[in-house]
Design an enzyme around this catalytic site. Structure first.
Site, PDB file in Angstrom:
ATOM      1  N   ILE A 103      -7.889  -0.297   8.314  1.00 33.74           N
ATOM      2  CA  ILE A 103      -8.388  -0.856   7.407  1.00 33.74           C
ATOM      3  C   ILE A 103      -7.508  -2.077   7.106  1.00 33.74           C
ATOM      4  O   ILE A 103      -6.292  -2.078   7.033  1.00 33.74           O
ATOM      5  CB  ILE A 103      -8.665  -0.080   6.117  1.00 33.74           C
ATOM      6  N   ALA A 104      -8.008  -3.287   7.210  1.00 32.12           N
ATOM      7  CA  ALA A 104      -7.186  -4.229   7.078  1.00 32.12           C
ATOM      8  C   ALA A 104      -7.919  -5.563   6.801  1.00 32.12           C
ATOM      9  O   ALA A 104      -9.146  -5.775   7.120  1.00 32.12           O
ATOM     10  CB  ALA A 104      -6.564  -4.746   8.519  1.00 32.12           C
ATOM     11  N   GLU A 137      -3.219   8.378   7.911  1.00 35.84           N
ATOM     12  CA  GLU A 137      -1.960   8.225   7.992  1.00 35.84           C
ATOM     13  C   GLU A 137      -1.546   7.030   7.621  1.00 35.84           C
ATOM     14  O   GLU A 137      -2.240   5.647   7.941  1.00 35.84           O
ATOM     15  CB  GLU A 137      -1.361   8.513   9.778  1.00 35.84           C
ATOM     16  N   ASN A 142       4.861   1.099   3.823  1.00 32.05           N
ATOM     17  CA  ASN A 142       3.563   0.544   3.665  1.00 32.05           C
ATOM     18  C   ASN A 142       3.181   1.042   2.130  1.00 32.05           C
ATOM     19  O   ASN A 142       2.055   1.483   1.766  1.00 32.05           O
ATOM     20  CB  ASN A 142       2.365   0.766   4.615  1.00 32.05           C
ATOM     21  N   TYR A 149      -4.226   3.874  -1.629  1.00 29.68           N
ATOM     22  CA  TYR A 149      -5.005   5.249  -1.363  1.00 29.68           C
ATOM     23  C   TYR A 149      -4.700   6.192  -2.566  1.00 29.68           C
ATOM     24  O   TYR A 149      -5.563   6.811  -2.942  1.00 29.68           O
ATOM     25  CB  TYR A 149      -4.235   5.783  -0.184  1.00 29.68           C
TER      26      TYR A 149
HETATM   27  C1  LIG Z   1      -3.970  -2.490   2.480  1.00 30.65           C
HETATM   28  C2  LIG Z   1      -4.546  -3.774   2.480  1.00 30.65           C
HETATM   29  C3  LIG Z   1      -5.928  -3.511   3.257  1.00 30.65           C
HETATM   30  C4  LIG Z   1      -5.173  -3.879   0.833  1.00 30.65           C
HETATM   31  O1  LIG Z   1      -5.984  -4.969   0.599  1.00 30.65           O
HETATM   32  P1  LIG Z   1      -5.856  -5.993  -0.300  1.00 30.65           P
HETATM   33  O2  LIG Z   1      -7.241  -6.730  -0.337  1.00 30.65           O
HETATM   34  O3  LIG Z   1      -4.655  -6.922  -0.355  1.00 30.65           O
HETATM   35  O4  LIG Z   1      -5.931  -5.053  -1.747  1.00 30.65           O
HETATM   36  P2  LIG Z   1      -6.688  -5.307  -2.973  1.00 30.65           P
HETATM   37  O5  LIG Z   1      -6.565  -6.550  -3.687  1.00 30.65           O
HETATM   38  O6  LIG Z   1      -7.966  -4.600  -2.697  1.00 30.65           O
HETATM   39  O7  LIG Z   1      -5.798  -4.247  -3.936  1.00 30.65           O
HETATM   40  C5  LIG Z   1      -6.240  -2.984  -4.149  1.00 30.65           C
HETATM   41  C6  LIG Z   1      -5.026  -1.988  -4.674  1.00 30.65           C
HETATM   42  O8  LIG Z   1      -4.110  -2.117  -3.714  1.00 30.65           O
HETATM   43  C7  LIG Z   1      -2.835  -1.972  -3.972  1.00 30.65           C
HETATM   44  N1  LIG Z   1      -2.220  -3.281  -3.804  1.00 30.65           N
HETATM   45  C8  LIG Z   1      -2.770  -4.644  -3.446  1.00 30.65           C
HETATM   46  N2  LIG Z   1      -2.020  -5.404  -3.242  1.00 30.65           N
HETATM   47  C9  LIG Z   1      -0.458  -4.465  -3.633  1.00 30.65           C
HETATM   48  C10 LIG Z   1       0.761  -5.232  -3.811  1.00 30.65           C
HETATM   49  N3  LIG Z   1       1.031  -6.795  -3.161  1.00 30.65           N
HETATM   50  N4  LIG Z   1       1.853  -4.596  -4.131  1.00 30.65           N
HETATM   51  C11 LIG Z   1       1.580  -3.202  -4.465  1.00 30.65           C
HETATM   52  N5  LIG Z   1       0.222  -2.778  -4.404  1.00 30.65           N
HETATM   53  C12 LIG Z   1      -0.798  -3.344  -4.238  1.00 30.65           C
HETATM   54  C13 LIG Z   1      -3.050  -1.930  -5.385  1.00 30.65           C
HETATM   55  O9  LIG Z   1      -2.897  -0.430  -5.881  1.00 30.65           O
HETATM   56  C14 LIG Z   1      -4.361  -2.359  -5.795  1.00 30.65           C
HETATM   57  O10 LIG Z   1      -5.004  -1.914  -6.913  1.00 30.65           O
HETATM   58  P3  LIG Z   1      -4.891  -2.898  -8.519  1.00 30.65           P
HETATM   59  O11 LIG Z   1      -5.449  -4.042  -8.205  1.00 30.65           O
HETATM   60  O12 LIG Z   1      -5.514  -1.874  -9.280  1.00 30.65           O
HETATM   61  O13 LIG Z   1      -3.427  -2.614  -8.594  1.00 30.65           O
HETATM   62  C15 LIG Z   1      -4.119  -5.219   2.974  1.00 30.65           C
HETATM   63  O14 LIG Z   1      -2.945  -5.222   2.392  1.00 30.65           O
HETATM   64  C16 LIG Z   1      -3.967  -5.243   4.549  1.00 30.65           C
HETATM   65  O15 LIG Z   1      -4.787  -5.675   5.127  1.00 30.65           O
HETATM   66  N6  LIG Z   1      -2.704  -4.698   5.037  1.00 30.65           N
HETATM   67  C17 LIG Z   1      -2.142  -4.725   6.241  1.00 30.65           C
HETATM   68  C18 LIG Z   1      -3.174  -3.692   7.193  1.00 30.65           C
HETATM   69  C19 LIG Z   1      -2.402  -2.397   6.582  1.00 30.65           C
HETATM   70  O16 LIG Z   1      -1.411  -2.132   6.065  1.00 30.65           O
HETATM   71  N7  LIG Z   1      -3.438  -1.274   6.587  1.00 30.65           N
HETATM   72  C20 LIG Z   1      -3.273  -0.322   6.138  1.00 30.65           C
HETATM   73  C21 LIG Z   1      -2.957   0.867   7.142  1.00 30.65           C
HETATM   74  S1  LIG Z   1      -2.784   2.454   6.511  1.00 30.65           S
END
Ligand SMILES: CC(C)(COP(=O)(O)OP(=O)(O)OC[C@H]1O[C@@H](n2cnc3c(N)ncnc32)[C@H](O)[C@@H]1OP(=O)(O)O)[C@@H](O)C(=O)NCCC(=O)NCCS
Length: 202
Positions: A103-104, A137, A142, A149
């Site tokens: 998921i990214a 996992e 992270n 999650y």
């Molecule tokens: C993980 C990922 C998909 C989250 O996507 P995102 O669009 O940035 O996240 P969202 O804006 O939808 O935020 C959803 C929730 O994620 C968490 N979150 C998002 N950004 C965060 C940050 N900077 N710090 C802490 N928690 C965070 C919070 O719980 C947030 O919920 P909230 O808005 O109620 O606080 C993104 O960071 C990503 O692509 N990361 C790199 C790839 C990766 O690590 N994938 C997971 C592999 S297991």
């Protein structure tokens, strides 16, 4: 299949190590238990479709004899369809368990609730394909992904030591409760409704 090049591009920006380029094609072609989705920005899709139609319109409108001159070299830009992809995600159904494989989000599109929208979509798919639990996992470092999650009821169930080959980092194994339980379903629907409301007001 045509979305794969952009998925690979986002994957490179999102993860320290990546799947071999052929992996997604194999997943889509050969793995009947795999489900993959992309998230598109329809505004980018619409805007870029207009922009990419422009040179053709101008060329047609150019009066003779200018139309005999060689046209300017084409500027290569990704197709609107590919440029509009902001993120992707996938899972495998293993008996009655949905295993999230990836998921990214593109780094420029994070922090707006769209990664959450991808996770919600995967959980919706899990319901539709008859999964009872969702698992994944995640790197112990992270915290962003772990927060996401946990928000959706995933809990730590163990550790896979030195699971990631690039830096020998441990993985947390996380599981939801039974997604058909009344309590999980109710919580999920509440979170989903709140997210959709947040996205609609943007
Ligand atoms: C993980 C990922 C998909 C989250 O996507 P995102 O669009 O940035 O996240 P969202 O804006 O939808 O935020 C959803 C929730 O994620 C968490 N979150 C998002 N950004 C965060 C940050 N900077 N710090 C802490 N928690 C965070 C919070 O719980 C947030 O919920 P909230 O808005 O109620 O606080 C993104 O960071 C990503 O692509 N990361 C790199 C790839 C990766 O690590 N994938 C997971 C592999 S297991």
């Amino acid at each position: 299949m045509s979305d794969v090049p952009r998925v690979i591009e986002i994957e490179r920006l999102a993860y320290p190590s990546t799947w071999p380029p052929s992996a997604y094609r194999k997943e889509l072609q050969d793995n009947r238990w795999a489900h993959y989705i992309v998230l598109r920005d329809k505004h980018i899709l619409e805007e870029q479709s207009v922009v990419s139609a422009e040179p053709e319109k101008l060329r047609k409108a150019r009066p003779f004899p200018l139309s005999l001159l060689p046209s300017r070299p084409a500027v290569t830009s990704p197709s609107p369809s590919l440029a509009s992809i902001l993120g992707f995600a996938g899972l495998w159904l293993m008996v009655d368990e949905a295993h999230i494989t990836t998921i990214a989000m593109h780094p420029n599109a994070r922090g707006q609730g769209l990664g959450e929208f991808l996770l919600v979509s995967l959980i919706d798919i899990s319901y539709n394909i008859g999964a009872k639990w969702v698992t994944l996992e995640v790197r112990v470092s992270n915290h962003t992904a772990q927060n996401l999650y946990r928000k959706y009821g995933f809990r730590e169930a163990g550790v896979r030591h030195r699971y990631y080959s690039d830096n020998q980092e441990d993985a947390l194994i996380m599981w939801t409760d039974e997604i058909n339980s009344t309590s999980y379903k109710q919580k999920f629907l509440e979170l989903k409704a709140a997210l959709l409301q947040k996205l609609e007001t943007k």
